[in-house]
Design a protein around this motif. Sequence first.
Motif, short mmCIF file in Angstrom:
data_model
loop_
_atom_site.label_atom_id
_atom_site.label_comp_id
_atom_site.label_asym_id
_atom_site.label_seq_id
_atom_site.Cartn_x
_atom_site.Cartn_y
_atom_site.Cartn_z
N THR A 54 41.92 37.72 34.40
CA THR A 54 41.06 36.56 34.14
C THR A 54 41.81 35.25 34.37
O THR A 54 41.32 34.34 35.05
N ASN A 55 43.00 35.14 33.81
CA ASN A 55 43.77 33.90 33.92
C ASN A 55 44.28 33.68 35.35
O ASN A 55 44.34 32.54 35.82
N ALA A 56 44.64 34.77 36.03
CA ALA A 56 45.09 34.63 37.42
C ALA A 56 43.96 34.13 38.31
O ALA A 56 44.16 33.28 39.18
N ARG A 57 42.76 34.65 38.10
CA ARG A 57 41.59 34.20 38.86
C ARG A 57 41.32 32.71 38.62
O ARG A 57 40.89 31.98 39.51
N GLN A 58 41.58 32.26 37.39
CA GLN A 58 41.36 30.86 37.05
C GLN A 58 42.36 29.97 37.79
O GLN A 58 42.01 28.88 38.24
N LEU A 59 43.60 30.45 37.94
CA LEU A 59 44.63 29.66 38.59
C LEU A 59 44.52 29.69 40.12
O LEU A 59 44.89 28.73 40.79
N ASN A 60 44.04 30.82 40.66
CA ASN A 60 43.90 30.94 42.11
C ASN A 60 42.74 31.87 42.43
O ASN A 60 42.91 33.09 42.50
N PRO A 61 41.54 31.33 42.64
CA PRO A 61 40.36 32.18 42.89
C PRO A 61 40.48 33.03 44.15
O PRO A 61 39.79 34.03 44.28
N LYS A 62 41.34 32.65 45.11
CA LYS A 62 41.45 33.36 46.37
C LYS A 62 42.59 34.39 46.38
O LYS A 62 42.80 35.07 47.38
N LEU A 63 43.31 34.51 45.29
CA LEU A 63 44.46 35.41 45.24
C LEU A 63 44.01 36.87 45.26
O LEU A 63 43.03 37.24 44.62
N GLU A 64 44.73 37.70 46.03
CA GLU A 64 44.48 39.13 46.03
C GLU A 64 45.06 39.72 44.74
O GLU A 64 46.25 39.58 44.47
N VAL A 65 44.21 40.38 43.96
CA VAL A 65 44.64 40.92 42.65
C VAL A 65 44.43 42.42 42.62
O VAL A 65 43.32 42.92 42.85
N LEU A 66 45.52 43.13 42.37
CA LEU A 66 45.49 44.59 42.18
C LEU A 66 45.81 44.87 40.72
O LEU A 66 46.82 44.37 40.20
N ALA A 67 44.98 45.65 40.05
CA ALA A 67 45.19 45.93 38.62
C ALA A 67 45.20 47.42 38.37
O ALA A 67 44.51 48.18 39.06
N ARG A 68 45.96 47.81 37.38
CA ARG A 68 46.01 49.21 36.94
C ARG A 68 45.08 49.37 35.75
O ARG A 68 45.18 48.63 34.78
N ALA A 69 44.17 50.33 35.84
CA ALA A 69 43.26 50.62 34.73
C ALA A 69 43.79 51.81 33.94
O ALA A 69 44.27 52.78 34.52
N HIS A 70 43.69 51.75 32.62
CA HIS A 70 44.19 52.82 31.77
C HIS A 70 43.11 53.85 31.45
O HIS A 70 43.39 55.02 31.32
#
Length: 649
Positions: free
Chosen positions: A495-511
Amino acid sequence: MEVFLLLRDLAAVMMAALVMGFLFYRLKQPVIIGYLIGGLLVGPYGFRLVSDLHTIELFAELGVMLLMFALGVEFSLGELKPVRKVAVMGGSAQILLTVGISAVASQFFGLSLGAGILLGCMIALSSTIIVLKVLIERGEIDSAHGKALLGTLIVQDLSVVVMMVLMPNLTDPAQILGWPMLAALAKAAVFLVLVLWLGTKLFPEVIRKVATTRNKELFLLSAMLLCFGTAAASYLMGLSLALGAFIAGIVVSESDHSHQILADVRPLRDLFATLFFVSVGMLINPGFLVAHWQAVLGLVTAIILGKALLATVSAKIFGYSGRTAIAIGLGLAQIGEFSFVLAKMGEQQGVIDETLFALVLTGALVTIILTPLMMQSATPLYLALTRLPWVRAYKPKGPKAPLATAELAGFADHVVICGFGRVGSNLGEVLIRHNFPLLVIDSDQNVIQDLRRRGIPCMYGDSSNIDVLRHAYLPLARVLVVTLPDPVSCQLAVTNARQLNPKLEVLARAHRSADVAALYDLGADEVVQPEFEASVEVIRYTLGKVGVSSREIQRYTQLIRSGAYRQFQDNFDPQLVATLTEALGGADLVWVDVTETSPYCGQSLRDLDLRNLVGIAVLAIRRGGEVTPNPDANMPLLAGDALLVLGTS
């Protein structure tokens, strides 16, 4: 007749445990609460289905010994090493402070010094069973607060041994700080050394001889002989049965056969421990709660606020972030299962009276019931506190970041890794090997120091905190990879990364499976769930072995991933798949692409009449990531479509 009465009582106890345990399991609550309430229902304050409480208590005593025996077998100093500071030093300080505060406060409530000390011991212990269950269900067992909680709980469980040694001396105030107390500790130390010496010399050889017979009954008998024999010897020396069983477990833990012994003993331990918790539940008096609700409310409030505050401050002192420290504090804010053991021993030896015993039992039950809710509220509480002006104005010093912001100047086109655990470190090593620029953010000071020594760019901090992410140059980064071991922290980081850079490629690990959709909704471009990925690899390998082409396997696995693993989550019926496979016979299911140069573009399925033309049936059309099953015959085909067709090769 006596045998029949015993069997009837055992049947009533087990039925109560089974029914209430199953009910609380379905309600996703700790089953130990069900056992306690089951005991209340069949006990003297309920329907009075048990006539011989004394016999049930004898079985419960066996449960206590087996609990302590298993605790000794599972004991490992290695588990404390990663969190030794907050667990050993912080946990010990929390126990001593709780006991000290309780001893002082007892003087204002008309309690004896011994009763105050015992009350402090009971309050100081938290529930390993409840906390572990909640951590597993929330996927937080490997998180920073999860590791700290488990380490602290191990220290608390071990402190039970010392408390049991001191118990007989609490009835006489003159003995509490005098020679009798020192003599009791010395006697316990001598007994421990003697049993360990004999156990390490004699037991390994005996168990080795028994193991060569490959007879499970003899193997289990040898372990039970050590447990109950050592407990009996401990009792003859004036110590408790439970202490002897724990020391026997320590002896077993040094054996090569410890894992098998624990596996064989665990069913017995669980059975008799259940009888113990039901027997404790029989002593809970609902009328006491109604008559003394003010005292119960006061005790519960003091336990939750006091323990949460002590543990939170301790975690902050040892360098944990605010959210992690709050999670640790709320995780320890209850009375544990070993507190029941101490309470029963204290009442039997006259250290506490029936009123205080009932107060502790009732308070313990309430705090255990509230534990899952408290642990879930850690992040909302942290976010609420950070919005307060006086909290925002406070800037804790904390550990200095090993890499200052100025040293990160010039960073661009880099990969930011949030969390350098097993997954993050594996990715990091690959990036380092191929000379890709990266920046690691981690809240483990030991990890940061190691990266700093290797010259790898890193920052100390909580990756879920937007103020920390601001210093990672996210507007210039290429990819953000979130591999934090805490589901809530992962979601906050995305959430915070999207706020700082909406165009950033984000890969997340789900538990957990439920986290996949949530992370996509928060803005993650790609979500990886380890169990689902393992399923994909199993499918890929198996389909290859049964003759499916590599192209079709790749297409199918891509479909699974592009669909956010929905095939694994939405009404997946293996029997239906097996039936379909059998019905297909020699036919194949194949995805066929419609290219821009295809003569089929713009034509409908009715116009093409593929069934009569080439003997195939179109079962579905994939367009723009959406799959339309059993498409309408008038649906025109477009470039980029993929058709799922059924036919022979």
